[in-house]
Write a protein that holds these residues in place. Structure first.
Motif, PDB file in Angstrom:
ATOM      1  N   SER A   1       0.808  -1.222   0.000  1.00  0.00           N
ATOM      2  CA  SER A   1       0.000   0.000   0.000  1.00  0.00           C
ATOM      3  C   SER A   1       0.837   1.266   0.000  1.00  0.00           C
ATOM      4  O   SER A   1       0.325   2.354  -0.293  1.00  0.00           O
ATOM      5  N   GLY A   2       2.107   1.160   0.337  1.00  0.00           N
ATOM      6  CA  GLY A   2       2.952   2.342   0.430  1.00  0.00           C
ATOM      7  C   GLY A   2       2.728   3.124   1.696  1.00  0.00           C
ATOM      8  O   GLY A   2       3.256   4.234   1.850  1.00  0.00           O
ATOM      9  N   ASP A   3       1.975   2.572   2.630  1.00  0.00           N
ATOM     10  CA  ASP A   3       1.688   3.231   3.902  1.00  0.00           C
ATOM     11  C   ASP A   3       2.344   2.413   5.011  1.00  0.00           C
ATOM     12  O   ASP A   3       1.985   1.253   5.235  1.00  0.00           O
ATOM     13  N   THR A   4       3.303   3.016   5.701  1.00  0.00           N
ATOM     14  CA  THR A   4       4.039   2.278   6.721  1.00  0.00           C
ATOM     15  C   THR A   4       3.166   1.891   7.914  1.00  0.00           C
ATOM     16  O   THR A   4       3.525   0.998   8.679  1.00  0.00           O
ATOM     17  N   SER A   5       2.031   2.551   8.068  1.00  0.00           N
ATOM     18  CA  SER A   5       1.139   2.237   9.192  1.00  0.00           C
ATOM     19  C   SER A   5       0.048   1.238   8.807  1.00  0.00           C
ATOM     20  O   SER A   5      -0.802   0.912   9.646  1.00  0.00           O
ATOM     21  N   ALA A   6       0.055   0.758   7.575  1.00  0.00           N
ATOM     22  CA  ALA A   6      -0.987  -0.173   7.129  1.00  0.00           C
ATOM     23  C   ALA A   6      -0.800  -1.524   7.794  1.00  0.00           C
ATOM     24  O   ALA A   6       0.330  -1.973   8.045  1.00  0.00           O
ATOM     25  N   THR A   7      -1.920  -2.162   8.088  1.00  0.00           N
ATOM     26  CA  THR A   7      -1.909  -3.504   8.675  1.00  0.00           C
ATOM     27  C   THR A   7      -2.796  -4.414   7.849  1.00  0.00           C
ATOM     28  O   THR A   7      -3.629  -3.957   7.065  1.00  0.00           O
ATOM     29  N   VAL A   8      -2.618  -5.710   8.050  1.00  0.00           N
ATOM     30  CA  VAL A   8      -3.388  -6.687   7.301  1.00  0.00           C
ATOM     31  C   VAL A   8      -4.753  -6.861   7.942  1.00  0.00           C
ATOM     32  O   VAL A   8      -4.919  -6.736   9.164  1.00  0.00           O
ATOM     33  N   ALA A   9      -5.746  -7.129   7.108  1.00  0.00           N
ATOM     34  CA  ALA A   9      -7.099  -7.374   7.586  1.00  0.00           C
ATOM     35  C   ALA A   9      -7.504  -8.799   7.243  1.00  0.00           C
ATOM     36  O   ALA A   9      -6.892  -9.454   6.394  1.00  0.00           O
ATOM     37  N   SER A  10      -8.553  -9.280   7.899  1.00  0.00           N
ATOM     38  CA  SER A  10      -9.075 -10.631   7.679  1.00  0.00           C
ATOM     39  C   SER A  10      -7.960 -11.674   7.827  1.00  0.00           C
ATOM     40  O   SER A  10      -7.778 -12.555   6.966  1.00  0.00           O
ATOM     41  N   LEU A  11      -7.208 -11.575   8.900  1.00  0.00           N
ATOM     42  CA  LEU A  11      -6.055 -12.448   9.118  1.00  0.00           C
ATOM     43  C   LEU A  11      -6.511 -13.850   9.513  1.00  0.00           C
ATOM     44  O   LEU A  11      -7.341 -14.018  10.408  1.00  0.00           O
ATOM     45  N   THR A  12      -5.974 -14.846   8.852  1.00  0.00           N
ATOM     46  CA  THR A  12      -6.226 -16.248   9.194  1.00  0.00           C
ATOM     47  C   THR A  12      -4.899 -17.003   9.173  1.00  0.00           C
ATOM     48  O   THR A  12      -3.954 -16.611   8.490  1.00  0.00           O
ATOM     49  N   HIS A  13      -4.856 -18.092   9.929  1.00  0.00           N
ATOM     50  CA  HIS A  13      -3.656 -18.918  10.015  1.00  0.00           C
ATOM     51  C   HIS A  13      -3.977 -20.348   9.599  1.00  0.00           C
ATOM     52  O   HIS A  13      -5.109 -20.809   9.728  1.00  0.00           O
ATOM     53  N   THR A  14      -2.942 -21.033   9.109  1.00  0.00           N
ATOM     54  CA  THR A  14      -3.079 -22.426   8.701  1.00  0.00           C
ATOM     55  C   THR A  14      -2.536 -23.350   9.784  1.00  0.00           C
ATOM     56  O   THR A  14      -2.062 -22.895  10.827  1.00  0.00           O
ATOM     57  N   ALA A  15      -2.575 -24.640   9.528  1.00  0.00           N
ATOM     58  CA  ALA A  15      -2.092 -25.630  10.501  1.00  0.00           C
ATOM     59  C   ALA A  15      -0.619 -25.959  10.320  1.00  0.00           C
ATOM     60  O   ALA A  15      -0.073 -26.754  11.101  1.00  0.00           O
TER      61      ALA A  15
END
Length: 215
Positions: free
Chosen positions: A129-143
């Motif tokens: 995004s070019g924004d240093t403060s951006a974070t990820v949304a809808s985070l999910t993890h695998t096994a």
């Protein structure tokens, strides 16, 4: 009335040898399999999410090696320690066995810690995004992080077996020595009478180096 059985009781030496062989086979299997599982797991997708770019959702994924490089590094160390166990004896074998166990424990801890880590995806979101403060949304993890932890547990088990039964395992030099007897020493090579220095020695002794009979 007392009965006497003809079945011989197993000797302690035979039971000890069987324990050593079984523990050796199990440690080799657990160590090699655990390292393979841990290395394979770090190459798989551990987490995924989305980043908002120009009003739209941009999908992002992170492999285990993106999250942390510790499990893969410790799996390699554990595999090397498993091989080195047979190259050393006594105190050295004890130290290498402890290193093997610690490598497995560290792999488990690093994998479980990375199972809920989002810093790798946040960094990718900031770059996308070019924004240093951006974070990820809808985070999910695998096994896959838990699979890496299982691999580390197998390495840990191999280390514990080496600590407990390593003194019963053979070393790399075992096949070159039978019954602890020293290897026979080679005798001196016979002198070659056709060599020039041997011919001069024969002349000094008054001998005919050609072997011809005097007339």
């Amino acid at each position: 009335m007392e009965y006497v059985t003809a079945v011989p009781h197993p000797r302690p030496e035979a039971a000890t040898a069987r324990s050593g062989r079984r523990s050796l086979a199990l440690a080799l299997l657990c160590g090699a399999l655990g390292a393979a599982v841990a290395l394979l797991s770090t190459r798989q997708r551990w987490s995924e999410g989305t980043a908002t770019i120009a009003g739209g959702a941009f999908p992002l994924t992170a492999k285990g090696s993106d999250v942390t490089g510790v499990p893969a590094a410790l799996a390699i160390v554990g595999l090397a320690a498993l091989v080195a166990v047979f190259a050393v004896r006594r105190a050295g074998r004890l130290a290498v066995s402890a290193l093997l166990a610690l490598s497995g424990a560290g792999t488990v801890a690093a994998a479980l810690f990375g199972a809920h880590d989002s810093s790798a995806l946040d960094e990718k979101a900031a770059q996308a995004s070019g924004d240093t403060s951006a974070t990820v949304a809808s985070l999910t993890h695998t096994a896959w992080p838990y699979a890496a932890a299982v691999g580390g547990a197998l390495i840990l088990l191999a280390g514990l077996l080496a600590l407990r039964y390593g003194r019963l395992w053979p070393g790399m030099s075992g096949r070159y020595e039978r019954g602890g007897a020293p290897r026979p020493r080679r005798g001196p090579r016979p002198a070659d009478p056709d060599r020039p220095e041997e011919m001069w020695k024969a002349l000094d002794r008054g001998e005919d180096p050609t072997g011809a009979d005097p007339a």
